[in-house]
Design a protein around this motif. Structure first.
Motif, PDB file in Angstrom:
ATOM      1  N   GLY A 169       0.825  -1.200   0.000  1.00  0.00           N
ATOM      2  CA  GLY A 169       0.000   0.000   0.000  1.00  0.00           C
ATOM      3  C   GLY A 169       0.855   1.244   0.000  1.00  0.00           C
ATOM      4  O   GLY A 169       2.088   1.190   0.076  1.00  0.00           O
ATOM      5  N   ASP A 170       0.208   2.378  -0.073  1.00  0.00           N
ATOM      6  CA  ASP A 170       0.876   3.670  -0.085  1.00  0.00           C
ATOM      7  C   ASP A 170       1.294   4.056   1.333  1.00  0.00           C
ATOM      8  O   ASP A 170       0.514   3.903   2.276  1.00  0.00           O
ATOM      9  N   LEU A 171       2.519   4.552   1.481  1.00  0.00           N
ATOM     10  CA  LEU A 171       3.039   4.888   2.803  1.00  0.00           C
ATOM     11  C   LEU A 171       2.188   5.951   3.487  1.00  0.00           C
ATOM     12  O   LEU A 171       1.870   5.833   4.673  1.00  0.00           O
ATOM     13  N   VAL A 172       1.810   6.990   2.759  1.00  0.00           N
ATOM     14  CA  VAL A 172       1.046   8.085   3.360  1.00  0.00           C
ATOM     15  C   VAL A 172      -0.282   7.583   3.918  1.00  0.00           C
ATOM     16  O   VAL A 172      -0.708   7.970   5.006  1.00  0.00           O
ATOM     17  N   GLU A 173      -0.917   6.678   3.195  1.00  0.00           N
ATOM     18  CA  GLU A 173      -2.209   6.162   3.630  1.00  0.00           C
ATOM     19  C   GLU A 173      -2.079   5.091   4.710  1.00  0.00           C
ATOM     20  O   GLU A 173      -2.928   5.009   5.612  1.00  0.00           O
ATOM     21  N   SER A 174      -1.036   4.271   4.640  1.00  0.00           N
ATOM     22  CA  SER A 174      -0.943   3.091   5.505  1.00  0.00           C
ATOM     23  C   SER A 174      -0.187   3.310   6.806  1.00  0.00           C
ATOM     24  O   SER A 174      -0.494   2.684   7.816  1.00  0.00           O
ATOM     25  N   LEU A 175       0.812   4.202   6.812  1.00  0.00           N
ATOM     26  CA  LEU A 175       1.673   4.328   7.985  1.00  0.00           C
ATOM     27  C   LEU A 175       0.916   4.704   9.265  1.00  0.00           C
ATOM     28  O   LEU A 175       1.155   4.098  10.312  1.00  0.00           O
ATOM     29  N   PRO A 176      -0.011   5.665   9.240  1.00  0.00           N
ATOM     30  CA  PRO A 176      -0.686   6.026  10.491  1.00  0.00           C
ATOM     31  C   PRO A 176      -1.476   4.888  11.130  1.00  0.00           C
ATOM     32  O   PRO A 176      -1.670   4.877  12.349  1.00  0.00           O
ATOM     33  N   SER A 177      -1.906   3.912  10.330  1.00  0.00           N
ATOM     34  CA  SER A 177      -2.648   2.785  10.890  1.00  0.00           C
ATOM     35  C   SER A 177      -1.740   1.675  11.386  1.00  0.00           C
ATOM     36  O   SER A 177      -2.195   0.747  12.058  1.00  0.00           O
ATOM     37  N   VAL A 178      -0.449   1.754  11.076  1.00  0.00           N
ATOM     38  CA  VAL A 178       0.497   0.707  11.478  1.00  0.00           C
ATOM     39  C   VAL A 178       1.305   1.116  12.704  1.00  0.00           C
ATOM     40  O   VAL A 178       1.599   0.290  13.571  1.00  0.00           O
ATOM     41  N   VAL A 179       1.674   2.387  12.809  1.00  0.00           N
ATOM     42  CA  VAL A 179       2.479   2.859  13.945  1.00  0.00           C
ATOM     43  C   VAL A 179       1.804   4.065  14.577  1.00  0.00           C
ATOM     44  O   VAL A 179       1.042   4.788  13.924  1.00  0.00           O
ATOM     45  N   GLY A 180       2.094   4.290  15.843  1.00  0.00           N
ATOM     46  CA  GLY A 180       1.570   5.446  16.543  1.00  0.00           C
ATOM     47  C   GLY A 180       2.471   6.648  16.401  1.00  0.00           C
ATOM     48  O   GLY A 180       3.603   6.546  15.890  1.00  0.00           O
ATOM     49  N   PRO A 181       2.023   7.811  16.853  1.00  0.00           N
ATOM     50  CA  PRO A 181       2.864   9.009  16.784  1.00  0.00           C
ATOM     51  C   PRO A 181       4.131   8.841  17.617  1.00  0.00           C
ATOM     52  O   PRO A 181       4.111   8.243  18.692  1.00  0.00           O
ATOM     53  N   ALA A 182       5.234   9.373  17.100  1.00  0.00           N
ATOM     54  CA  ALA A 182       6.525   9.372  17.810  1.00  0.00           C
ATOM     55  C   ALA A 182       6.893   7.993  18.335  1.00  0.00           C
ATOM     56  O   ALA A 182       7.260   7.822  19.491  1.00  0.00           O
ATOM     57  N   SER A 183       6.815   6.980  17.463  1.00  0.00           N
ATOM     58  CA  SER A 183       7.118   5.605  17.877  1.00  0.00           C
ATOM     59  C   SER A 183       8.169   4.931  17.013  1.00  0.00           C
ATOM     60  O   SER A 183       8.506   3.774  17.240  1.00  0.00           O
ATOM     61  N   VAL A 184       8.701   5.641  16.021  1.00  0.00           N
ATOM     62  CA  VAL A 184       9.641   5.058  15.066  1.00  0.00           C
ATOM     63  C   VAL A 184      11.019   5.691  15.256  1.00  0.00           C
ATOM     64  O   VAL A 184      11.139   6.907  15.408  1.00  0.00           O
ATOM     65  N   ASP A 185      12.056   4.851  15.252  1.00  0.00           N
ATOM     66  CA  ASP A 185      13.423   5.347  15.438  1.00  0.00           C
ATOM     67  C   ASP A 185      14.048   5.867  14.146  1.00  0.00           C
ATOM     68  O   ASP A 185      14.756   6.878  14.149  1.00  0.00           O
ATOM     69  N   ARG A 186      13.807   5.156  13.051  1.00  0.00           N
ATOM     70  CA  ARG A 186      14.465   5.493  11.791  1.00  0.00           C
ATOM     71  C   ARG A 186      13.477   5.299  10.638  1.00  0.00           C
ATOM     72  O   ARG A 186      12.652   4.377  10.661  1.00  0.00           O
ATOM     73  N   VAL A 187      13.606   6.143   9.605  1.00  0.00           N
ATOM     74  CA  VAL A 187      12.792   6.017   8.391  1.00  0.00           C
ATOM     75  C   VAL A 187      13.722   6.099   7.191  1.00  0.00           C
ATOM     76  O   VAL A 187      14.550   7.021   7.102  1.00  0.00           O
ATOM     77  N   ILE A 188      13.575   5.143   6.273  1.00  0.00           N
ATOM     78  CA  ILE A 188      14.343   5.151   5.024  1.00  0.00           C
ATOM     79  C   ILE A 188      13.357   5.183   3.871  1.00  0.00           C
ATOM     80  O   ILE A 188      12.509   4.282   3.749  1.00  0.00           O
ATOM     81  N   LEU A 189      13.456   6.192   3.038  1.00  0.00           N
ATOM     82  CA  LEU A 189      12.561   6.349   1.897  1.00  0.00           C
ATOM     83  C   LEU A 189      13.340   6.139   0.607  1.00  0.00           C
ATOM     84  O   LEU A 189      14.234   6.921   0.279  1.00  0.00           O
ATOM     85  N   ASP A 190      13.026   5.069  -0.105  1.00  0.00           N
ATOM     86  CA  ASP A 190      13.614   4.788  -1.414  1.00  0.00           C
ATOM     87  C   ASP A 190      12.463   4.819  -2.411  1.00  0.00           C
ATOM     88  O   ASP A 190      11.875   3.792  -2.747  1.00  0.00           O
ATOM     89  N   MET A 191      12.119   6.014  -2.867  1.00  0.00           N
ATOM     90  CA  MET A 191      10.932   6.197  -3.684  1.00  0.00           C
ATOM     91  C   MET A 191      11.099   7.404  -4.586  1.00  0.00           C
ATOM     92  O   MET A 191      12.060   8.174  -4.447  1.00  0.00           O
ATOM     93  N   LEU A 192      10.168   7.577  -5.514  1.00  0.00           N
ATOM     94  CA  LEU A 192      10.299   8.629  -6.516  1.00  0.00           C
ATOM     95  C   LEU A 192      10.106  10.025  -5.942  1.00  0.00           C
ATOM     96  O   LEU A 192      10.788  10.958  -6.324  1.00  0.00           O
ATOM     97  N   ALA A 193       9.140  10.178  -5.037  1.00  0.00           N
ATOM     98  CA  ALA A 193       8.809  11.508  -4.514  1.00  0.00           C
ATOM     99  C   ALA A 193       8.732  11.477  -2.989  1.00  0.00           C
ATOM    100  O   ALA A 193       7.647  11.574  -2.412  1.00  0.00           O
ATOM    101  N   PRO A 194       9.871  11.348  -2.304  1.00  0.00           N
ATOM    102  CA  PRO A 194       9.841  11.242  -0.841  1.00  0.00           C
ATOM    103  C   PRO A 194       9.287  12.476  -0.146  1.00  0.00           C
ATOM    104  O   PRO A 194       8.811  12.388   0.989  1.00  0.00           O
ATOM    105  N   TRP A 195       9.338  13.654  -0.805  1.00  0.00           N
ATOM    106  CA  TRP A 195       8.825  14.882  -0.186  1.00  0.00           C
ATOM    107  C   TRP A 195       7.324  14.806   0.085  1.00  0.00           C
ATOM    108  O   TRP A 195       6.817  15.514   0.945  1.00  0.00           O
ATOM    109  N   GLU A 196       6.625  13.919  -0.625  1.00  0.00           N
ATOM    110  CA  GLU A 196       5.196  13.775  -0.403  1.00  0.00           C
ATOM    111  C   GLU A 196       4.870  13.083   0.919  1.00  0.00           C
ATOM    112  O   GLU A 196       3.733  13.123   1.383  1.00  0.00           O
TER     113      GLU A 196
END
Length: 330
Positions: A169-196
């Motif tokens: 699925g799309d990160l923008v749509e799916s991430l909030p349902s998988v993790v809570g606020p301020a709960s992730v240590d690191r994020v790696i974006l390998d995608m065409l438009a990471p600014w989105e």
């Protein structure tokens, strides 16, 4: 020797067993990777060797085929496996994966978000770094790419890694349902438009958390850097690329190789600021990146940045072959 508890440790130690991947190197330095099966043979235009001759042999052995050609037999490293494994999408090269793991400070037990998965090359390096006590939460838009990546990781680790979750699925749509606020240590974006994705990524990252983006072109690099600054919740971004050059070593003939691993992509990193904190003003702010027809609301695709796009037919063929390989493994 202490008992083996890590998920893939048993596949990296001891004599060769049925199902092991073995890298064969001939006297000219040509490499072939085979998966050992009882009774099977490895053929080239100059003779063949029997898998049974390798089963039970120690790692780092030599074996000779029917034509008298000697091969060095050794288990492939992760870097070797990544470069020869089946691919749906292009892989993150080991030189860049190593930079991501080190500069991103991926530590045992970390919670890491990755988007997208591609063929699983970077995912395996992240899983190695976080260990079984950590979590790697990967997001991939294409289900066929996710299937190939999971099959590649399963073949390398010998089982489904307990720290890995893949969400199609799309990160923008799916991430909030998988993790809570301020709960992730690191994020790696390998995608065409990471600014989105900076909005949802900023919500998910802990204060001090690291964001790393892997982009292919200078246009993408400029765009994501300006978006990080405009967001206001990240430190000043830092960007670089790594270029690796091998050396020829033979007696006194010591010189750089004629071919080298040049540009593969740019890495840009930043840290998440604490809520309500404003980053210090820069003494000299660079000018805005130039605007192209691709800026604004237009959606980017891989062909826009010159990336080779695998055909659907090729991806289906790789996915089908990975399924057949998985069924043959014990």
């Amino acid at each position: 020797m202490p008992p083996v508890t890590a998920i893939d440790a048993g596949l990296r130690r001891g004599p060769f067993q049925v199902g092991d991947r073995v890298q064969l190197t001939d006297p000219k330095g040509r490499m072939h990777t085979i998966t050992l099966e009882a009774g099977k043979e490895f053929h080239t235009h100059r003779g063949f060797l029997r898998h049974n001759d390798l089963i039970g042999a120690p790692d780092g052995s030599t074996t000779t085929n029917t034509a008298g050609t000697q091969y060095l037999a050794i288990r492939p490293l992760l870097a070797d496996y990544v470069m020869s494994m089946p691919r749906g999408a292009a892989v993150v090269y080991p030189k860049d994966a190593g930079q991501i793991v080190t500069m991103g400070d991926i530590f045992p037990g970390a919670v890491v978000v990755e988007a997208g998965v591609g063929s699983g090359a970077l995912s395996m390096s992240l899983l190695r770094a976080v260990g079984e006590s950590g979590r790697v939460l990967s997001f991939e838009r294409r289900a066929d790419f996710a299937t190939i990546a999971q099959a590649n990781a399963r073949a390398f680790f010998g089982a489904d890694h307990p720290a890995w979750t893949v969400t199609v699925g799309d990160l923008v749509e799916s991430l909030p349902s998988v993790v809570g606020p301020a709960s992730v240590d690191r994020v790696i974006l390998d995608m065409l438009a990471p600014w989105e994705c900076l909005g949802v990524v900023g919500e998910a990252l802990l204060p001090g958390g690291v964001l790393i983006c892997y982009v292919a072109t200078a246009t993408q690099l400029s765009r994501v850097a300006e978006a990080m600054r405009d967001h206001g919740g990240f430190t000043e971004p830092h960007a670089w690329e790594s270029i690796v050059r091998d050396w020829h070593l033979e007696g006194l003939a010591v010189r750089p190789q004629h071919r080298m691993h040049g540009h593969t992509g740019f890495l840009i990193t930043s840290r998440r600021l604490a809520p309500g904190v404003t980053p210090p003003l820069r003494k000299r702010r660079p000018g805005k990146g130039y605007v192209t027809d691709l800026d604004g609301e237009a959606e980017w695709d891989a062909e826009d940045i010159g990336e080779r796009v695998p055909s659907d037919k090729r991806v289906r063929k790789v996915a089908r072959s990975m399924g057949e390989t998985s069924r043959r493994l014990p």
